[in-house]
Design a protein around this motif. Structure first.
Motif, PDB file in Angstrom:
ATOM      1  N   ILE A 148       0.834  -1.202   0.000  1.00 31.99           N
ATOM      2  CA  ILE A 148       0.000   0.000   0.000  1.00 31.99           C
ATOM      3  C   ILE A 148       0.866   1.248   0.000  1.00 31.99           C
ATOM      4  O   ILE A 148       0.559   2.243  -0.674  1.00 31.99           O
ATOM      5  N   GLU A 149       1.969   1.209   0.732  1.00 33.33           N
ATOM      6  CA  GLU A 149       2.884   2.350   0.798  1.00 33.33           C
ATOM      7  C   GLU A 149       3.472   2.673  -0.583  1.00 33.33           C
ATOM      8  O   GLU A 149       3.537   3.838  -0.988  1.00 33.33           O
TER       9      GLU A 149
ATOM     10  N   LYS B 232       2.151   1.906  -3.523  1.00 27.11           N
ATOM     11  CA  LYS B 232       1.052   2.447  -4.339  1.00 27.11           C
ATOM     12  C   LYS B 232       0.787   3.904  -4.012  1.00 27.11           C
ATOM     13  O   LYS B 232       0.713   4.761  -4.908  1.00 27.11           O
ATOM     14  N   ASN B 233       0.614   4.194  -2.727  1.00 30.85           N
ATOM     15  CA  ASN B 233       0.277   5.557  -2.305  1.00 30.85           C
ATOM     16  C   ASN B 233       1.367   6.561  -2.675  1.00 30.85           C
ATOM     17  O   ASN B 233       1.078   7.691  -3.078  1.00 30.85           O
ATOM     18  N   ASP B 234       2.624   6.136  -2.543  1.00 30.63           N
ATOM     19  CA  ASP B 234       3.727   7.038  -2.872  1.00 30.63           C
ATOM     20  C   ASP B 234       3.733   7.387  -4.365  1.00 30.63           C
ATOM     21  O   ASP B 234       3.971   8.541  -4.749  1.00 30.63           O
TER      22      ASP B 234
ATOM     23  N   ILE C  52       1.084   7.226  -6.435  1.00 28.78           N
ATOM     24  CA  ILE C  52      -0.114   8.022  -6.718  1.00 28.78           C
ATOM     25  C   ILE C  52       0.087   9.465  -6.286  1.00 28.78           C
ATOM     26  O   ILE C  52      -0.272  10.407  -7.010  1.00 28.78           O
ATOM     27  N   GLU C  53       0.665   9.660  -5.118  1.00 26.07           N
ATOM     28  CA  GLU C  53       0.911  11.024  -4.631  1.00 26.07           C
ATOM     29  C   GLU C  53       1.885  11.772  -5.539  1.00 26.07           C
ATOM     30  O   GLU C  53       1.716  12.974  -5.793  1.00 26.07           O
TER      31      GLU C  53
END
Length: 238
Positions: free
Chosen positions: A10-11, A13-15, A17-18
């Motif tokens: 998840i980390e 992915k989120n990084d 996307i951000e």
């Protein structure tokens, strides 16, 4: 152990996307390789691939066999939650604009029949290009009875940048609409040029029939959407 893998996945992915949302990663940019990300996050190949696969499926990335993984051009998702396409784009964070191609009065029996007005009635025709983040995404033509919207009033669209705001200024307020979607080639070279695509390119072709509170049709429109920019999501309850 499994919990840590989920957190890292998840980390990653989120990084990514951000970084895309912040503009650090732009459409077409190459993403760091699996080996680089493995070392950076201290994770397995499976964890990295899971993050990449989800980001590809969600439209953030795309892969080229033997070349790498790249940032995809972001699509606009039409949720059909508003009668205004512009409102939905603004909610998704896009900067919207339009360029008026032409405003004219025409007579067309087919259009008058569609609008449900007298066959010899005059129609105000408004042609425009819709833009998102300064890129052309659609070519749209709207037809309204000239008795409801005259050419002079329609010309104010160049200032309002909103067709429905222009209609509201003359007391015409669409409340609901019916839309028909199909795939259609863009055979008009001028339209293709305005949309920055090749003549003959496929597009989402949308016919819209907009009605007021009295269920009277007040607008008929035809829109070519660039298929690389546009998608529709429909929620269905069972």
């Amino acid at each position: 152990m499994e919990y840590k893998k989920v957190v890292k996945y998840i980390e990653i992915k989120n990084d990514i996307i951000e970084a895309i949302k912040a503009g650090t990663l732009q459409p077409g940019d190459k993403i760091d390789s699996e080996s680089v990300i493995k070392k950076r996050y201290n994770v397995s190949t499976i964890t990295v691939r899971k993050a990449f696969t989800d980001l590809i499926n969600e439209g953030y990335l795309y892969g080229k066999q033997g070349v790498g993984t790249f940032v995809a051009k972001r699509q606009m998702v039409r949720g059909l939650t508003s009668i205004s396409f512009s409102d939905e784009l603004v909610q998704q964070g896009y900067k919207i604009d339009m360029k008026v191609v032409g405003v004219k009065v025409i007579q067309d029996e087919g259009i008058t029949q569609t609008l449900g007005i007298d066959l010899d009635s005059k129609i105000t025709c408004v042609e425009r290009i819709r833009l998102a983040n300064d890129e052309p995404i659609a070519y749209q033509t709207s037809y309204v009875s000239a008795d409801l919207l005259g050419v002079k009033d329609a010309e104010s669209l160049k200032d309002t940048k909103s067709f429905y705001k222009t209609l509201a200024d003359v007391g015409v307020v669409p409340r609901w609409a019916n839309e028909n979607y199909s795939i259609k080639e863009i055979t008009d070279k001028a339209v293709a040029d305005y949309m920055n695509v090749k003549k003959g390119a496929s597009s989402f072709f949308v016919k819209r029939f907009a009605y007021n509170n009295q269920d009277e049709m007040v607008e008929y429109s035809e829109t070519y959407f660039n298929k690389d920019w546009y998608s529709v999501t429909v929620n269905i309850k069972i």
